[in-house]
Design a protein around this motif. Structure first.
Motif, PDB file in Angstrom:
ATOM      1  N   GLU A 295       0.832  -1.213   0.000  1.00 34.25           N
ATOM      2  CA  GLU A 295       0.000   0.000   0.000  1.00 34.25           C
ATOM      3  C   GLU A 295       0.866   1.263   0.000  1.00 34.25           C
ATOM      4  O   GLU A 295       0.559   2.242  -0.684  1.00 34.25           O
ATOM      5  N   MET A 298       2.146   1.844  -3.359  1.00 35.22           N
ATOM      6  CA  MET A 298       1.078   2.371  -4.211  1.00 35.22           C
ATOM      7  C   MET A 298       0.853   3.863  -3.937  1.00 35.22           C
ATOM      8  O   MET A 298       0.677   4.665  -4.869  1.00 35.22           O
ATOM      9  N   LEU A 299       0.884   4.238  -2.638  1.00 35.75           N
ATOM     10  CA  LEU A 299       0.656   5.651  -2.291  1.00 35.75           C
ATOM     11  C   LEU A 299       1.729   6.554  -2.895  1.00 35.75           C
ATOM     12  O   LEU A 299       1.436   7.628  -3.425  1.00 35.75           O
ATOM     13  N   VAL A 300       2.971   6.082  -2.817  1.00 35.07           N
ATOM     14  CA  VAL A 300       4.061   6.873  -3.413  1.00 35.07           C
ATOM     15  C   VAL A 300       3.905   6.894  -4.936  1.00 35.07           C
ATOM     16  O   VAL A 300       4.116   7.918  -5.590  1.00 35.07           O
ATOM     17  N   ALA A 301       3.482   5.758  -5.497  1.00 30.01           N
ATOM     18  CA  ALA A 301       3.318   5.679  -6.957  1.00 30.01           C
ATOM     19  C   ALA A 301       2.275   6.680  -7.450  1.00 30.01           C
ATOM     20  O   ALA A 301       2.479   7.353  -8.454  1.00 30.01           O
ATOM     21  N   ILE A 302       1.175   6.820  -6.721  1.00 34.04           N
ATOM     22  CA  ILE A 302       0.108   7.706  -7.219  1.00 34.04           C
ATOM     23  C   ILE A 302       0.354   9.170  -6.854  1.00 34.04           C
ATOM     24  O   ILE A 302      -0.436  10.034  -7.219  1.00 34.04           O
ATOM     25  N   GLY A 303       1.451   9.432  -6.106  1.00 38.26           N
ATOM     26  CA  GLY A 303       1.813  10.838  -5.917  1.00 38.26           C
ATOM     27  C   GLY A 303       1.861  11.334  -4.489  1.00 38.26           C
ATOM     28  O   GLY A 303       1.906  12.543  -4.265  1.00 38.26           O
ATOM     29  N   MET A 304       1.860  10.429  -3.517  1.00 36.90           N
ATOM     30  CA  MET A 304       1.976  10.890  -2.128  1.00 36.90           C
ATOM     31  C   MET A 304       3.459  11.045  -1.799  1.00 36.90           C
ATOM     32  O   MET A 304       4.214  10.066  -1.846  1.00 36.90           O
ATOM     33  N   LYS A 305       3.844  12.243  -1.449  1.00 37.43           N
ATOM     34  CA  LYS A 305       5.258  12.472  -1.134  1.00 37.43           C
ATOM     35  C   LYS A 305       5.637  11.695   0.120  1.00 37.43           C
ATOM     36  O   LYS A 305       4.817  11.531   1.030  1.00 37.43           O
ATOM     37  N   LYS A 306       6.903  11.270   0.158  1.00 31.41           N
ATOM     38  CA  LYS A 306       7.340  10.437   1.290  1.00 31.41           C
ATOM     39  C   LYS A 306       7.226  11.181   2.617  1.00 31.41           C
ATOM     40  O   LYS A 306       6.961  10.578   3.651  1.00 31.41           O
ATOM     41  N   TRP A 308       4.887  13.144   3.538  1.00 31.56           N
ATOM     42  CA  TRP A 308       3.505  13.026   4.031  1.00 31.56           C
ATOM     43  C   TRP A 308       3.238  11.631   4.584  1.00 31.56           C
ATOM     44  O   TRP A 308       2.528  11.456   5.577  1.00 31.56           O
ATOM     45  N   PRO A 399       8.798   2.281  -4.987  1.00 31.88           N
ATOM     46  CA  PRO A 399       7.412   1.860  -5.224  1.00 31.88           C
ATOM     47  C   PRO A 399       7.297   0.616  -6.098  1.00 31.88           C
ATOM     48  O   PRO A 399       6.413  -0.211  -5.870  1.00 31.88           O
ATOM     49  N   VAL A 400       8.192   0.474  -7.078  1.00 39.10           N
ATOM     50  CA  VAL A 400       8.104  -0.695  -7.970  1.00 39.10           C
ATOM     51  C   VAL A 400       8.367  -1.982  -7.178  1.00 39.10           C
ATOM     52  O   VAL A 400       7.617  -2.950  -7.267  1.00 39.10           O
ATOM     53  N   MET A 403       5.582  -2.809  -4.681  1.00 40.74           N
ATOM     54  CA  MET A 403       4.303  -3.285  -5.225  1.00 40.74           C
ATOM     55  C   MET A 403       4.417  -4.656  -5.887  1.00 40.74           C
ATOM     56  O   MET A 403       3.467  -5.132  -6.476  1.00 40.74           O
TER      57      MET A 403
END
Lengths: 405, 240
Positions: A295, A298-306, A308, A399-400, A403
């Motif tokens: 998860e 995935m959050l980092v992949a969709i654009g959540m900065k580390k 945050w 992220p890769v 996931m």
């Protein structure tokens, strides 16, 4: 705000695990606070016992008296000096003493004794001397009489209403001699005091030693023993360098050392408790990181900065630790208060030994708020320090890779 | 049409110092706005790796990838996260919704990261849930939704940030045929009516049949691209 809400929801995604972690912190905080307040309470009670024995919390002497306790190191008692002391907001009162040695005699028996001239009423406020009277009655200001310690009375084979002869060396080498009625017998826990102490009103002692208007010490009563050191310093500054101001810790350092060594043992026990807390929290963090690795990727992949993501996890850790701490503290407050009002009592030989020394055979807890706050803060800091692990893992998160199933 | 994705000579090699394996080998790819493209090929052909490279989740060992003219291979890891947030929508094979959030909150989450105000967020959520036909499931947690519904929410989440294009890695792989068909209808509608660019990897023939451009990868190389065929046909027609 939405981060806080999300952290709260995340905290309860695995309800059992969160409750187990909180419980571990909850019980550790309870044990830790109990241990700490019990230790604090026992030491404070010990100090209270020791201080009320004889020394008081703080004493004022002429400079050099403590190293050479002779009448020539006494000082002129004055209202001016007393006012300078009493103006300190932590000083609740003071009593003056004139102390020296003399030879006590009864018939053919003689024994060296410690003669203490006191203000009977004020002395009783500080050292509860009246409570130590086992026979006869307590002194009054104008009595030309003495209170004799039990051991000394037995040695001299004297009792209440008998007469005692005292011979000694007075102020500036003058001869001191006098005959006094024994008004009461005192029992001290300390064998030392019980074998040699003798009390008389201050003016009588000054007359006996030819030290008119002079005293060897002011014994101070404090309204806040926690401010003892600062009070001693302030009183010392107010009186100037011709006086020495000493705390009980300086006058009886062996008690202080005993407390310090016992404190260290308790710290080891608390250290073990903290380690248990560490394992509890770290285990949760490890499981959480494994469980949510995908998860997080995935959050980092969709654009959540580390940053945050780190803040989110910190909120979760702080909430879990804080909840455990707060519940622990809430439960501890009535428990510690109850044990303060109804202290644990020692039994058997230990109890007798304590009573022999005039100590109360009890283990009271301290209700000092610092015990609650400090333990809560320590556990919180532990939680935050352990949160460095997920922070480290997030900073290294790819992220890769995260996931990949 | 504007070029959205412009990838030149991109290669990705695993184990470069022992036994090099080219997951993606010297690929050129140009995608224009509004394209509905399927990336097909056997397992291990490099579809997911290529999507990861285009999505800025991974860096190529060679070549450049320009998204709307910005070379994402030159961006730092932190800038890439921000770039993805504002430019790329992701739909994953296994839905990957945040389990503790409701369907609405999952979609709103992306806009919160973008610091879009509450009023705009609410309007967008209303519009998106209407498009995916899940207006009655706004407050349901993912666990209460079917696979197809979850994937539709994932599409809404991908669209929430108003990205330049959407990358979908086998979006129908975990869906039954009816759910897959519903999802494709929604994606197709969004593409036709709102000109949203889709690039998705798939094995699913039904998905391939709906794509307007199909790129086939084998061993990390593009072996066929229907867009090139169309272009050649168009060129031939022009000559005639």
């Amino acid at each position: 705000m939405w981060m806080i809400q999300m952290a709260w929801k995340n905290m309860w995604r695995n309800r059992s695990r969160t409750i187990i972690t909180m419980s571990a912190i909850f019980f550790a905080v309870i044990l830790s606070i109990l241990a700490s307040s019990l230790q604090d309470g026992i030491f404070k009670n010990l100090v209270k016992n020791v201080v009320s024995f004889y020394t008081g919390y703080v004493q004022v002497h002429k400079q050099g008296y403590w190293n050479e306790q002779i009448l020539d190191n006494s000082f002129q008692s004055s209202v001016y000096s007393e006012k300078k002391i009493l103006v300190n907001k932590y000083v609740a009162g003071l009593t003056a003493r004139l102390e020296s040695f003399a030879l006590a005699s009864s018939g053919e028996i003689t024994k060296g004794c410690l003669v203490v001239g006191i203000d009977p009423e004020k002395e009783n406020i500080i050292t509860l001397l009246k409570d130590k009277v086992v026979k006869g009655s307590y002194l009054k200001d104008n009595d030309r009489a003495v209170l004799l310690s039990e051991g000394l009375a037995e040695r001299l084979k004297l009792g209440v209403n008998d007469t005692l002869i005292l011979i000694g060396q007075g102020y500036h080498g003058a001869t001191a001699a006098g005959k006094y009625l024994i008004k009461g017998i005192l029992k001290f826990g300390s064998p030392d005091l019980n074998e040699k102490a003798l009390f008389m009103p201050l003016p009588i002692a000054q007359d006996f030693y030819g030290a008119y208007g002079r005293v060897t010490s002011y014994v101070l009563a404090l309204n806040n023993s926690g401010e003892m050191q600062s009070t001693a310093t302030d009183v010392g500054k107010a009186l100037g360098s011709s006086f020495e101001v000493m705390t009980w810790e300086q006058m009886i350092p062996d008690i202080k050392q005993h407390i310090e060594s016992d404190s260290n043992s308790m710290k080891n026990i608390q250290g073990i408790l903290y380690m248990l807390i560490c394992f509890g929290i770290f285990g949760t963090l490890l499981m959480m990181m494994v469980e949510r690795k995908f998860e997080m990727g995935m959050l980092v992949a969709i654009g959540m900065k580390k940053k945050w993501l780190i803040i989110l996890l910190l909120f979760e850790s702080v909430f879990t630790v804080l909840a455990g701490c707060i519940f622990g503290i809430i439960v501890c407050i009535p428990l510690v208060y109850y044990l303060n009002r109804n202290p644990l009592k020692m039994g058997g030989e230990t109890s007798k030994a304590y009573e022999e020394f005039g100590f109360e055979p009890i283990f009271p807890t301290s209700i000092d708020a610092a015990n609650f706050i400090n333990q809560g803060l320590i556990v919180l800091v532990i939680g935050l320090l352990l949160s460095l692990y997920p922070i480290y893992k997030i900073l290294r998160l790819d992220p890769v890779k995260a996931m990949k199933r | 049409m504007d070029t959205v994705i412009d990838a030149h000579n991109i290669s990705k090699v695993y184990n470069p110092e022992t036994i090099p394996v080219y997951a993606v080998n010297n690929v050129h790819l140009h995608l224009k706005k509004g394209e509905f493209t399927a990336l097909v090929g056997p397992s291990g052909s490099g579809k997911t790796t290529l999507l990861n490279l285009i999505g800025g989740l991974d860096k190529p060992d060679e070549g450049n990838i320009l998204i709307n003219g910005i070379d994402i291979t030159k961006l730092s890891a932190n800038d890439l996260i921000d770039f993805r947030l504002h430019n790329i929508g992701f739909v994953f094979q296994s839905f990957n919704l945040i389990p503790v959030l409701t369907a609405k909150e999952n979609v709103e989450f992306i806009m919160q990261l973008q610091r879009i105000n509450k009023k705009q967020r609410d309007e967008r959520i209303k519009q998106l849930f209407k498009e995916i036909d899940l207006e009655d499931k706004l407050n349901e947690r993912p666990s209460k939704l079917s696979g197809g519904q979850q994937q539709r929410v994932a599409v809404a989440r991908a669209l929430a940030s108003k990205p330049k294009f959407i990358l979908a890695d086998e979006p129908t792989a975990n869906l039954d045929s009816k759910s897959a068909s519903n999802l494709l209808d929604i994606m197709d509608k969004l593409n036709r009516e709102e000109n949203i660019t889709f690039l998705f990897s798939t094995h699913d023939q039904r998905v391939i049949d709906r794509a307007r451009r199909v790129i086939t990868l084998v061993d990390g190389r593009i072996v066929s691209d229907t867009a090139e065929v169309s272009t050649k046909h168009e060129d031939a027609d022009m000559k005639h």
